[in-house]
Design a protein around this motif. Structure first.
Motif, mmCIF file in Angstrom:
data_model
loop_
_atom_site.group_PDB
_atom_site.id
_atom_site.type_symbol
_atom_site.label_atom_id
_atom_site.label_comp_id
_atom_site.label_asym_id
_atom_site.label_seq_id
_atom_site.Cartn_x
_atom_site.Cartn_y
_atom_site.Cartn_z
ATOM 1 N N ASP A 47 15.088 12.331 -9.788
ATOM 2 C CA ASP A 47 13.478 12.661 -10.058
ATOM 3 C C ASP A 47 12.928 11.060 -10.109
ATOM 4 O O ASP A 47 11.880 10.843 -9.363
ATOM 5 N N GLU A 48 13.373 10.295 -10.708
ATOM 6 C CA GLU A 48 12.746 8.812 -11.012
ATOM 7 C C GLU A 48 12.961 8.243 -9.654
ATOM 8 O O GLU A 48 12.017 7.445 -9.198
ATOM 9 N N TYR A 49 14.052 8.430 -9.093
ATOM 10 C CA TYR A 49 14.399 7.524 -7.794
ATOM 11 C C TYR A 49 13.253 8.259 -6.815
ATOM 12 O O TYR A 49 12.802 7.326 -6.021
ATOM 13 N N GLU A 50 13.330 9.580 -6.684
ATOM 14 C CA GLU A 50 12.493 9.999 -5.669
ATOM 15 C C GLU A 50 10.906 9.574 -5.636
ATOM 16 O O GLU A 50 10.508 9.147 -4.875
ATOM 17 N N HIS A 51 10.503 9.592 -6.837
ATOM 18 C CA HIS A 51 9.102 9.148 -7.072
ATOM 19 C C HIS A 51 8.870 7.623 -6.780
ATOM 20 O O HIS A 51 7.719 7.260 -6.503
ATOM 21 N N PHE A 80 24.163 17.107 -15.951
ATOM 22 C CA PHE A 80 23.232 17.471 -15.095
ATOM 23 C C PHE A 80 21.897 17.164 -15.247
ATOM 24 O O PHE A 80 21.141 16.710 -14.214
ATOM 25 N N ASN A 81 21.280 17.138 -16.379
ATOM 26 C CA ASN A 81 19.841 16.816 -16.580
ATOM 27 C C ASN A 81 19.635 15.527 -16.454
ATOM 28 O O ASN A 81 18.310 14.864 -16.022
ATOM 29 N N THR A 82 20.583 14.636 -16.944
ATOM 30 C CA THR A 82 20.583 13.128 -16.792
ATOM 31 C C THR A 82 20.484 13.031 -15.280
ATOM 32 O O THR A 82 19.659 11.919 -14.987
ATOM 33 N N MET A 83 21.319 13.340 -14.675
ATOM 34 C CA MET A 83 21.396 13.176 -13.161
ATOM 35 C C MET A 83 19.930 13.739 -12.453
ATOM 36 O O MET A 83 19.538 12.764 -11.474
ATOM 37 N N ALA A 84 19.529 14.896 -12.842
ATOM 38 C CA ALA A 84 18.074 15.422 -12.316
ATOM 39 C C ALA A 84 17.190 14.206 -12.504
ATOM 40 O O ALA A 84 16.172 14.111 -11.907
ATOM 41 N N GLU A 85 16.986 13.798 -13.901
ATOM 42 C CA GLU A 85 15.876 12.988 -14.358
ATOM 43 C C GLU A 85 16.108 11.590 -13.315
ATOM 44 O O GLU A 85 15.039 11.095 -12.953
ATOM 45 N N LYS A 86 17.416 10.985 -13.202
ATOM 46 C CA LYS A 86 17.637 9.774 -12.347
ATOM 47 C C LYS A 86 17.116 10.041 -11.104
ATOM 48 O O LYS A 86 16.538 9.267 -10.288
ATOM 49 N N ILE A 145 18.935 21.155 -6.749
ATOM 50 C CA ILE A 145 19.016 19.800 -6.285
ATOM 51 C C ILE A 145 19.142 19.480 -4.775
ATOM 52 O O ILE A 145 18.678 18.813 -4.310
ATOM 53 N N VAL A 146 19.871 20.646 -4.388
ATOM 54 C CA VAL A 146 20.268 20.443 -2.932
ATOM 55 C C VAL A 146 18.986 20.536 -2.250
ATOM 56 O O VAL A 146 18.327 19.985 -1.340
ATOM 57 N N ASN A 147 17.950 21.517 -2.609
ATOM 58 C CA ASN A 147 16.770 21.894 -2.222
ATOM 59 C C ASN A 147 15.518 20.712 -2.672
ATOM 60 O O ASN A 147 14.313 20.806 -2.313
ATOM 61 N N LYS A 148 15.983 19.544 -3.007
ATOM 62 C CA LYS A 148 15.257 18.431 -3.400
ATOM 63 C C LYS A 148 14.326 18.721 -4.658
ATOM 64 O O LYS A 148 13.196 18.131 -4.749
ATOM 65 N N ASP A 149 14.638 19.881 -5.357
ATOM 66 C CA ASP A 149 13.788 19.966 -6.470
ATOM 67 C C ASP A 149 14.366 19.288 -8.068
ATOM 68 O O ASP A 149 15.129 19.834 -8.622
ATOM 69 N N TYR A 150 14.005 18.139 -8.160
ATOM 70 C CA TYR A 150 14.341 17.349 -9.152
ATOM 71 C C TYR A 150 14.074 17.452 -10.307
ATOM 72 O O TYR A 150 14.120 16.863 -11.260
#
Length: 567
Positions: free
Chosen positions: A214-218, A206-212, A182-187
């Protein structure tokens, strides 16, 4: 099962294992102690008593001391009967001993009592052997039990020692790898933990946070990139130089104009510490000076001298400074227009002086009786022409002086001058105007023959301007006071009148160009006289000021340094 429950079970088992091992050890030790005590108390002591009695029989002298000792050991034995047949043998010993006390010479009784004592020893020896075998059997049995229990506990403890750390360490390592991603922006990183405990809940969060993320990033990345590209394009198309710094004064960006002015490409210095670049770049060093903010710079650019106004803007977020933007506004066109205007004014003023002087001379000739007489109406017309010509000459003179000030070409002819010379020059110029209003110019001189290094023409012009204004604004039959004094190696000139005065709110602007106090008659002047006076005095290293009370009058003054002759 929750992690807390797992830890409680593991630690509880270890505690139980330690407790069981301790209890079994205590039981075994207690049983072995009991068996040893029984052998010692029941049999070994009987052997001691029996052997003592046999020793006494070997002495073959039944005296009182021997009888007493035999009686003592026999009594002890009678109280320690523990084995089968031992009681009958002990009773027989008692009976025979009673007979021996009366017939000590009877050897047959002695033999009988010895035989009975041997029977007691034999019974106890056999009991010792039996009890020893029993104790050994108990020890082996308890030892086997202990080994079995210890083996089981050791096996379970080893299983816990091998597997239990991985229950905690592996999820932690997995979570650590996910956080690094996540720090390296691999969502796209997801954590797979099958444990139904706190680590499992943490993995789901953690998985929920990563999904959010990733969604925000894209959802925003393309928009952000587009906006950044558009802003970069706008900044690069501007005619002003723009430089961006972060809160640590590291360079973030330069636009094309700033690159041209600094002579450095953005790609070469982006992310570098700006003061380090300023070491080898004079313009950057000037831009970073705190005292250089909001000022004008002359920079050689585009094969000519250009003028830029420096603005330093702080970028804040929640009242915290997160960076700075340095803006160099290109004001060269305004300078060029201003210079053209100044040249035009200077040319026109210079060209107008000659015809205006001719008009004034012609008006004066018309008033000369040698040319011819004029009637009263003609005389008024000629006088009006003369006044207007005088006013035009004054305006053109001020415009010429102003053009010198604006171009920075004030030509000073400095020389040591007595204040009297300046005063005489100014008062003689204003005397006719003062006489028309019957105003007295009172001179209070206190300079004690000190000289000042000044341009007498321009200084006299300033003093004349002060006196002229004082006379104009003073009531008829009034008085104007001209004072000179010494203060801190400076000669001070002040002109005081008792006219209408100036309101306090206008005092700060009184020396601005073209400023006129509201309510002043339009014909009084151009609004340049006081501004030119300030430029002339400050160019000579002096200071100019004004004091006024509305309705009571005004005092205008200036100071110039005392002339210090070279030794």
């Amino acid at each position: 099962m929750r992690l807390k429950t797992k830890l409680s079970i593991g630690i509880g088992f270890l505690f139980t294992a330690i407790l069981i091992s301790g209890i079994l050890g205590i039981i075994i030790i207690y049983q072995m102690k009991k068996d040893a005590r029984l052998i010692l108390e029941d049999n070994y002591e009987t052997l001691v008593y029996s052997n003592n009695m046999l020793s006494l029989l070997e002495q073959q002298a039944w005296d009182t001391n021997m009888l007493r000792k035999f009686e003592f050991n026999l009594s002890k034995q009678e109280r320690n009967i523990t084995e089968p047949g031992e009681g009958a043998a002990t009773s027989a010993v008692r009976n025979i001993f009673e007979q021996l006390k009366h017939h000590p010479e009877n050897d047959s009784l002695e033999a009988l009592i010895r035989q009975r004592i041997y029977e007691i020893n034999t019974a106890n020896q056999q009991a010792i052997l039996h009890k020893n075998q029993l104790a050994e059997a108990n020890a082996r049995r308890f030892s086997n039990y202990l080994m079995i229990v210890f083996g089981l506990l050791a096996l379970v403890a080893f299983t816990l020692a091998v597997n239990f750390p991985s229950i905690i360490s592996e999820p932690i390592q997995t979570l650590s790898e996910g956080i690094k991603a996540i720090v390296n922006k691999d969502y796209t990183k997801r954590i797979r933990i099958s444990q139904h405990d706190e680590f499992g809940d943490l993995a789901k969060a953690f998985n929920t946070m990563a999904e959010k993320l990733d969604e925000y990033e894209h959802s925003n990345l393309a928009h952000i990139k587009f906006e950044k590209s558009r802003i970069d394009t706008i900044i690069n198309q501007m005619n002003d130089g723009i430089i961006g710094l972060d809160e640590n004064r590291n360079l973030l960006f330069l636009n094309k104009v700033a690159e041209n002015l600094l002579g450095i490409k953005e790609v070469e210095i982006r992310g570098k510490y700006a003061p380090d670049i300023a070491i080898s770049n004079d313009l950057m060093r000037s831009l970073l000076q705190e005292k250089g903010q909001n000022r004008e710079l002359k920079i050689y650019a585009d094969q000519k001298e250009s003028y830029f106004h420096l603005d330093v803007l702080s970028v804040t977020n929640n009242e915290k400074v997160i960076g700075q933007v340095i803006v160099l506004r290109n004001i060269t066109p305004f300078h060029e227009l201003n210079e053209a205007k100044t040249n035009f004014i200077a040319t026109i003023s210079h060209e107008l002086k000659t015809p205006i002087a001719s008009i004034k001379m012609s008006a004066q000739l018309l008033m000369d009786d040698r040319v011819g007489n004029v009637n009263s109406e003609q005389e008024e017309l000629v006088k009006s022409i003369t006044d207007d010509a005088e006013r035009l000459l004054k305006i053109t003179s001020e415009l010429l002086n102003m053009s010198q000030v604006e171009t920075g070409h004030i030509q000073l002819k400095l020389e040591p001058v007595l204040p009297e010379i300046i005063i005489d020059n100014a008062t003689s110029t204003v005397s006719s105007l003062a006489q028309q209003k019957n105003i007295t110019i009172k001179i209070d001189q206190g300079t004690y023959e000190q000289k000042m290094l000044t341009d007498p023409e321009k200084t006299a012009w300033v003093l004349t301007n002060f006196l002229t204004n004082a006379v104009k604004y003073s009531p008829e039959d009034g008085e104007v006071v001209l004072t000179t004094s010494m203060r801190d190696n400076n000669i001070l000139f002040s002109v005081e009148d008792h006219g209408r005065g100036i309101e306090e709110k206008y005092l700060s602007r009184i020396f601005d160009r073209y400023f006129k106090v509201p309510g002043t008659p339009e014909k009084v002047g151009t609004g340049l006289g006081l501004s030119i006076s300030r430029e002339f005095i400050e160019a000579q290293g002096g200071h100019i000021w004004v004091k006024s009370r509305f309705g009571e009058g005004s005092t205008f003054g200036f100071s110039l340094p005392v002339y210090q002759a070279a030794v």
